[in-house]
Motif scaffolding. Structure first.
Motif, PDB file in Angstrom:
ATOM      1  N   ALA A  30       9.565   3.105   1.495  1.00 47.18           N
ATOM      2  CA  ALA A  30       9.030   4.115   2.427  1.00 47.18           C
ATOM      3  C   ALA A  30       7.501   4.122   2.345  1.00 47.18           C
ATOM      4  N   ALA A  31       6.992   4.038   1.134  1.00 44.73           N
ATOM      5  CA  ALA A  31       5.533   4.034   0.961  1.00 44.73           C
ATOM      6  C   ALA A  31       4.926   2.779   1.582  1.00 44.73           C
ATOM      7  N   ASP A  32       5.619   1.664   1.423  1.00 40.36           N
ATOM      8  CA  ASP A  32       5.129   0.408   2.000  1.00 40.36           C
ATOM      9  C   ASP A  32       5.074   0.500   3.532  1.00 40.36           C
ATOM     10  N   GLU A  42      -5.781   1.400  11.592  1.00 43.53           N
ATOM     11  CA  GLU A  42      -7.141   1.058  11.159  1.00 43.53           C
ATOM     12  C   GLU A  42      -7.681   1.992  10.081  1.00 43.53           C
ATOM     13  N   LYS A  43      -6.782   2.537   9.286  1.00 38.37           N
ATOM     14  CA  LYS A  43      -7.217   3.369   8.148  1.00 38.37           C
ATOM     15  C   LYS A  43      -7.459   2.470   6.935  1.00 38.37           C
ATOM     16  N   GLU A  44      -8.283   2.998   6.042  1.00 38.89           N
ATOM     17  CA  GLU A  44      -8.438   2.321   4.763  1.00 38.89           C
ATOM     18  C   GLU A  44      -7.357   2.908   3.855  1.00 38.89           C
ATOM     19  N   VAL A  45      -6.423   2.058   3.449  1.00 39.78           N
ATOM     20  CA  VAL A  45      -5.215   2.565   2.798  1.00 39.78           C
ATOM     21  C   VAL A  45      -5.221   2.286   1.299  1.00 39.78           C
ATOM     22  N   PHE A  46      -4.719   3.248   0.540  1.00 40.08           N
ATOM     23  CA  PHE A  46      -4.486   3.031  -0.891  1.00 40.08           C
ATOM     24  C   PHE A  46      -3.040   3.410  -1.183  1.00 40.08           C
ATOM     25  N   PHE A  47      -2.271   2.431  -1.596  1.00 37.78           N
ATOM     26  CA  PHE A  47      -0.846   2.615  -1.862  1.00 37.78           C
ATOM     27  C   PHE A  47      -0.632   2.372  -3.355  1.00 37.78           C
ATOM     28  N   LEU A  48      -0.218   3.436  -4.037  1.00 34.49           N
ATOM     29  CA  LEU A  48      -0.071   3.387  -5.497  1.00 34.49           C
ATOM     30  C   LEU A  48       1.386   3.499  -5.924  1.00 34.49           C
ATOM     31  N   THR A  49       1.792   2.624  -6.843  1.00 32.17           N
ATOM     32  CA  THR A  49       3.080   2.783  -7.500  1.00 32.17           C
ATOM     33  C   THR A  49       2.873   2.457  -8.979  1.00 32.17           C
ATOM     34  N   GLY A  50       3.930   2.501  -9.778  1.00 29.91           N
ATOM     35  CA  GLY A  50       3.740   2.181 -11.192  1.00 29.91           C
ATOM     36  C   GLY A  50       4.900   2.613 -12.064  1.00 29.91           C
ATOM     37  N   LEU A  76       9.913  -4.797 -19.393  1.00 28.44           N
ATOM     38  CA  LEU A  76      10.536  -4.335 -18.135  1.00 28.44           C
ATOM     39  C   LEU A  76       9.587  -4.198 -16.950  1.00 28.44           C
ATOM     40  N   VAL A  77       8.332  -3.968 -17.225  1.00 27.76           N
ATOM     41  CA  VAL A  77       7.378  -3.803 -16.112  1.00 27.76           C
ATOM     42  C   VAL A  77       7.401  -5.012 -15.156  1.00 27.76           C
ATOM     43  N   PRO A  78       7.440  -6.251 -15.673  1.00 24.22           N
ATOM     44  CA  PRO A  78       7.496  -7.386 -14.735  1.00 24.22           C
ATOM     45  C   PRO A  78       8.707  -7.349 -13.805  1.00 24.22           C
ATOM     46  N   GLU A  79       9.804  -6.729 -14.269  1.00 18.84           N
ATOM     47  CA  GLU A  79      11.001  -6.632 -13.416  1.00 18.84           C
ATOM     48  C   GLU A  79      10.706  -5.778 -12.178  1.00 18.84           C
ATOM     49  N   PHE A  80       9.932  -4.735 -12.365  1.00 24.02           N
ATOM     50  CA  PHE A  80       9.565  -3.879 -11.226  1.00 24.02           C
ATOM     51  C   PHE A  80       8.643  -4.646 -10.281  1.00 24.02           C
ATOM     52  N   LYS A  81       7.665  -5.316 -10.864  1.00 23.90           N
ATOM     53  CA  LYS A  81       6.719  -6.051 -10.011  1.00 23.90           C
ATOM     54  C   LYS A  81       7.434  -7.152  -9.230  1.00 23.90           C
ATOM     55  N   LYS A  82       8.368  -7.833  -9.911  1.00 25.28           N
ATOM     56  CA  LYS A  82       9.119  -8.900  -9.232  1.00 25.28           C
ATOM     57  C   LYS A  82       9.944  -8.331  -8.087  1.00 25.28           C
ATOM     58  N   ALA A  83      10.601  -7.207  -8.365  1.00 26.74           N
ATOM     59  CA  ALA A  83      11.467  -6.598  -7.343  1.00 26.74           C
ATOM     60  C   ALA A  83      10.639  -6.199  -6.124  1.00 26.74           C
ATOM     61  N   TRP A  84       9.475  -5.633  -6.359  1.00 23.11           N
ATOM     62  CA  TRP A  84       8.657  -5.184  -5.221  1.00 23.11           C
ATOM     63  C   TRP A  84       8.166  -6.386  -4.421  1.00 23.11           C
ATOM     64  N   LYS A  85       7.916  -7.471  -5.122  1.00 27.11           N
ATOM     65  CA  LYS A  85       7.477  -8.676  -4.418  1.00 27.11           C
ATOM     66  C   LYS A  85       8.611  -9.201  -3.536  1.00 27.11           C
ATOM     67  N   LYS A  86       9.790  -9.232  -4.107  1.00 33.18           N
ATOM     68  CA  LYS A  86      10.947  -9.722  -3.340  1.00 33.18           C
ATOM     69  C   LYS A  86      11.197  -8.875  -2.096  1.00 33.18           C
ATOM     70  N   LEU A  87      10.965  -7.590  -2.223  1.00 33.63           N
ATOM     71  CA  LEU A  87      11.196  -6.696  -1.073  1.00 33.63           C
ATOM     72  C   LEU A  87      10.015  -6.676  -0.114  1.00 33.63           C
ATOM     73  N   ASN A  88       9.023  -7.519  -0.415  1.00 36.31           N
ATOM     74  CA  ASN A  88       7.854  -7.606   0.459  1.00 36.31           C
ATOM     75  C   ASN A  88       7.051  -6.296   0.471  1.00 36.31           C
ATOM     76  N   ILE A  89       6.981  -5.690  -0.693  1.00 38.29           N
ATOM     77  CA  ILE A  89       6.230  -4.434  -0.829  1.00 38.29           C
ATOM     78  C   ILE A  89       4.811  -4.763  -1.277  1.00 38.29           C
ATOM     79  N   ASP A  90       3.879  -4.321  -0.474  1.00 37.27           N
ATOM     80  CA  ASP A  90       2.497  -4.745  -0.653  1.00 37.27           C
ATOM     81  C   ASP A  90       1.649  -3.568  -1.165  1.00 37.27           C
ATOM     82  N   TYR A  91       1.863  -3.198  -2.444  1.00 37.74           N
ATOM     83  CA  TYR A  91       1.105  -2.069  -2.986  1.00 37.74           C
ATOM     84  C   TYR A  91      -0.320  -2.494  -3.322  1.00 37.74           C
TER      85      TYR A  91
END
Ligand code: MSP
Length: 480
Positions: A30-32, A42-50, A76-91
């Motif tokens: 949803a955030a993505d 045309e906004k300057e966007v900051f999308f934070l997760t973690g 475990l942190v890399p598992e989250f980063k990998k998952a977000w990459k797979k889902l095409n989430i561009d934080y």
């Protein structure tokens, strides 16, 4: 004063005690989607997760696995980063509560709140669910078990520092009144207001019985309560150079279970620390899996890997936001996802793109100013839907427009008439709805844009279609 031209969206920071599942993916997607939409505007966007890495819960699972808490979360942190990459989430930024910069900000805020006289030492005696990382009173419990996890709950008795949450009762109520859409959806706002009116107890914000946390700056024997630490992430992430302009956040996206922390505790901490309030907290509903509660112990869980193997990434992204209004609970089933993939994406969207591109490849295009397919109204409706975080409505609008395009081509029969102006109108419509659909389905829309030669900008949306070489498109969705 924050510039109107920035947009700051956050997700909860997740406990890295296991691989991410559909619930985590939902908010992050949803955030993505929102971030991509605001970029289009045309906004300057900051999308934070973690990730939310301290606390008893993490310490306990780490011990079980034979690792130190830090080693455990690092794995475990890399598992989250990998998952977000797979889902095409561009934080834009991934914060970890073990980041030194974050820890410093938490200590700084604790010091400010303490100096203000809002922290005092006392003795906590009561119930604590480690799974929830939350305090309960006896009347909250169900047969002495946690109301959420139904597991036996720990009785705590320890020295603790308290935050004077009760002091902020009136201030919070006034704030909700003045800022009617601070808490959304509306019915959840009412629940919170009623609870705050009823009673607001001071909050225990430190523990001494374990060490995996941020030490209190004024008493190192105590570690900071994990929620005080975690909530601060939204602010600490904007203390970096160049990021200050993003505070206050435009929207904190969260699940309904953690609304109290975000709409009561977090604003009270900010009041105490003298920091500006975020603009909105939106609590979405929960997914069940084949009508049952998602639960690891009963094997009713769907992780990100499973989610995307059913029908691909974009179909999963589409399904989650089409199936259920964002604030409400929804039921996930593989069949429902497959049905939407086959009927709505393959048959309607995929076919339209394939048909139109094939006909243009054969017969070409001719410019016309006739607009049977009016995408101006579509844009207005989509914009309104995004403003209210009604993702399902946005998708309904876009797909109603796809239906119109399909009816139009059926009606005009350009394969018989070879009418190049009809094809032009269709190409223009495809460009426009694809630009609007892109936040939801970036991979698919990218393919469409390659075939029809446009890019994803507001300017392109407002421009009429530019004639260029168009070749038959590749199949966008294979039926499953
Ligand atoms: N660490 C805290 C959040 C701190 S934010 C300052 C936390 N983490 S969590 O890992 O338990 O998960 C958080 C999010 O996942 C919550 O927003 C929760 O609502 C969401 N979900 C967990 N299961 C879910 C479903 N079955 N469906 C939808 N969302 C769900 O809480």
């Amino acid at each position: 004063m924050k510039s109107k031209n920035t947009f700051y969206v956050t997700t909860p920071i997740y406990y890295p005690n296991d691989v991410p599942h559909i619930g985590h993916a939902y908010t992050t997607l949803a955030a993505d989607i929102l971030a991509r939409w605001h970029k289009l505007l045309e906004k300057e966007v900051f999308f934070l997760t973690g990730t939310d890495e301290h606390g008893k819960k993490i310490e306990t699972v780490a011990k079980k696995s034979g690792k130190t808490a830090k080693e455990f979360v690092d794995s475990l942190v890399p598992e989250f980063k990998k998952a977000w990459k797979k889902l095409n989430i561009d934080y834009d930024s991934f914060i970890r509560t073990t980041d030194k910069d974050h820890e410093k900000v938490v200590q700084k805020i604790l010091s400010i709140v303490n100096k203000k006289g809002d922290i005092y030492k006392g003795f906590y005696e009561g119930y604590y669910c480690t799974e929830c990382e939350a305090y309960y009173t006896e009347k909250d419990l169900v047969e002495l078990c946690c109301p959420v996890h139904k597991t036996r709950i720990e009785k705590l008795k320890e020295e603790s520092y308290f935050f004077r949450l009760s002091k902020y009762q009136n201030k919070l109520l006034e704030f909700y009144k003045k800022n009617q859409d601070f808490i959304s959806p509306e019915y959840r706002r009412q629940e919170i207001i009623n609870r705050v009116k009823e009673d607001l107890q001071d909050l225990s914000i430190s523990r001494t019985s374990f060490t995996w946390g941020i030490p209190l700056p004024f008493d190192k024997k105590h570690v900071c309560y994990v929620w005080f630490d975690a909530l601060t992430n939204y602010y600490s992430a904007t203390r970096e150079k160049g990021k200050e302009k993003f505070w206050p956040a435009d929207v904190h996206l969260i699940g309904k279970d953690i609304l109290w922390f975000h709409s009561v505790i977090w604003p009270a901490i900010l009041f105490s620390a003298g920091i500006e309030q975020p603009k909105k907290v939106f609590a979405h509903g929960w997914w069940t899996f084949n009508k049952e509660k998602i639960s690891k112990s009963r094997g009713k869980i769907i992780n990100v890997e499973e989610l995307i193997t059913i029908a691909g990434v974009d179909s999963a992204r589409y399904f989650l936001f089409r199936e259920t209004p964002f604030g409400e609970d929804g039921d996930f089933s593989e069949n429902a996802l497959k049905d939407r993939h086959n009927n709505e994406l393959a048959n309607k969207l995929g076919n339209l793109v394939l048909r139109v591109s094939t006909l243009i490849d054969k017969y070409g295009l001719e410019k016309t100013t006739i607009r049977n397919l009016d995408s101006k109204k579509l844009f207005e409706r989509v914009q309104k839907g995004f403003e209210n975080l009604e993702f399902d409505k946005v998708l309904n609008e876009i797909f109603a427009f796809v239906d119109l395009c399909n009816e139009f081509i059926q009606d005009k029969k350009p394969w018989e008439t070879r009418d190049k102006r009809v094809l032009y109108e269709l190409a223009n419509a495809i460009k426009n709805f694809s630009i609007l659909l892109n936040p939801f389905m970036p991979e698919t829309c990218e393919k469409i844009s390659k075939t029809f030669n446009f890019d994803f900008t507001l300017k392109e949306l407002k421009k009429e279609f530019k004639i260029g070489k168009i070749k038959k498109a590749e199949v966008l969705f294979r039926k499953v």
